[in-house]
Enzyme design. Structure first.
Site, mmCIF file in Angstrom:
data_model
loop_
_atom_site.group_PDB
_atom_site.id
_atom_site.type_symbol
_atom_site.label_atom_id
_atom_site.label_comp_id
_atom_site.label_asym_id
_atom_site.label_seq_id
_atom_site.Cartn_x
_atom_site.Cartn_y
_atom_site.Cartn_z
ATOM 1 N N ARG A 121 8.675 -28.656 -0.545
ATOM 2 C CA ARG A 121 8.730 -30.066 -0.957
ATOM 3 C C ARG A 121 10.163 -30.540 -1.026
ATOM 4 N NH1 ARG A 121 7.654 -31.253 -5.839
ATOM 5 N NH2 ARG A 121 7.035 -33.393 -5.491
ATOM 6 N N LYS A 189 8.453 -17.980 -9.430
ATOM 7 C CA LYS A 189 7.757 -18.640 -8.327
ATOM 8 C C LYS A 189 7.211 -17.605 -7.356
ATOM 9 C CE LYS A 189 7.954 -22.223 -4.811
ATOM 10 N NZ LYS A 189 8.671 -23.402 -4.270
ATOM 11 N N ARG A 324 11.000 -29.617 -14.702
ATOM 12 C CA ARG A 324 11.552 -28.379 -15.195
ATOM 13 C C ARG A 324 11.291 -28.291 -16.700
ATOM 14 N NH1 ARG A 324 11.804 -27.592 -10.605
ATOM 15 N NH2 ARG A 324 13.550 -27.015 -9.252
#
Length: 326
Positions: A121, A189, A324
């Site tokens: 993204r 991640k 975040r």
């Protein structure tokens, strides 16, 4: 001789001399040596033993189209139009977008051992090392128009999480399209999802679902990620087969997409919220040059993230937004 042929030979666990490699590949020992020098630049460690030859320090399971298809249950096997396995591409999603331009693409899947221009993204690169990730794209044609796709990337995240949980991984979902893996109590991640859509607002449209999933990561791969990154090999032993993961993912998506076209995201809303990584946590939202703080709440029936701020509830609808934890 392709670099992929060489890697597959060196991945069998046995040592191969330069002469043997040359004979198997139909090239000179000098040509083999030049290709061997490239492996280090590709983050592939090579073991060399005098008098025995070469092998990869960490053998790599190559993608195998026949193994993937044979692992599929009967229904998804019938619905899969075509499966492409490529050694290296700029992007598996670009490959399928070109297939759509050629009049194909629907229910087609493309996998690659490595890609040179993978995208995440907001224009970010998705860095991958040869054979350590599942680099995957699937094409699908929707008849209901772009508006009917609200929340699709979140639904894809849900079925991916369910698949990975079945292997024993502890997974959370970060809005709008990341999967996080619990490694030693820290969320890292694990995977990203990127949808690319072309077509009509109200008529037929074509979607390419691009997925990058870390199966294993070298130290160089972790450094290149630019954020805490995790891989299935960090928490699962034995590490799941990439071919098995690919088959499970194809099965999950070919079941999801027709149902999503009928039901929309609401059928996956509760499952997404149950895995919401930042639910009821303070976050900072970055949108262009602007940012604001708030408390993350559930996603709504359209896949919008609700954020409680001093001025009330704001609904985030994707696009060029990142969040975040504070």
């Amino acid at each position: 001789m392709s670099i992929g042929e060489l890697i597959r030979l060196l991945s069998d666990g046995h040592y191969h001399s330069g002469q043997q490699l040359g004979e198997r590949l139909g090239v000179s020992r000098t040509a083999v040596w030049k290709q061997l020098k490239k492996l280090e630049a590709m983050d592939l460690a090579l073991e060399a033993v005098k008098g025995r030859g070469y092998r990869l320090a960490d053998p790599i399971e190559s993608l195998d189209g026949a193994a993937i298809v044979s692992s599929l249950p009967a229904a998804p096997r019938r619905h899969l139009s075509r499966l492409f396995i490529e050694d290296q591409l700029d992007s598996t999603s670009t490959f399928l977008r070109e297939r759509f331009r050629q009049g194909a693409g629907h229910a087609e899947v493309c996998l690659a051992e490595s890609q040179t221009a993978g995208r995440g993204r907001r224009g970010k690169a998705w860095s991958t090392s040869w054979g350590r990730s599942l680099i995957f794209s699937l094409g699908w044609r929707f008849e209901g128009g772009v508006a009917a796709l609200e929340g699709l990337s979140l639904a894809v995240g849900v079925v991916m999480a369910e698949m990975l949980e079945a292997f024993g991984a502890e997974v959370a979902l970060k809005w709008p399209n990341d999967l996080l893996l619990s490694v030693d109590g820290e969320w890292r991640k694990l995977a990203g999802i990127l949808l690319e859509v072309t077509g009509d607002v109200e008529g037929p449209c074509e979607v390419v679902i691009g997925i990058g999933l870390n199966v294993a990561l070298s130290e160089a791969g972790r450094a290149a990620a630019g954020q805490p990154a995790g891989a299935l090999a960090d928490v699962l032993q034995p590490v799941p087969s990439r071919n098995q993961l690919a088959a499970r993912l194809i099965d999950a998506l070919l079941s999801l997409l027709p149902a999503f076209e009928r039901e929309g995201f609401v059928a996956w809303q509760a499952a997404w919220n149950q895995r919401h990584a930042y639910r009821d946590r303070r976050i900072r939202v970055h949108q262009g040059r602007q940012s604001f703080a708030g408390e993350a709440k559930d996603v709504d029936a359209s896949g919008n993230l609700q954020v409680a701020t001093e001025s009330g509830i704001q609904a985030l609808a994707g696009g060029e937004i990142s969040i975040r934890p504070e």
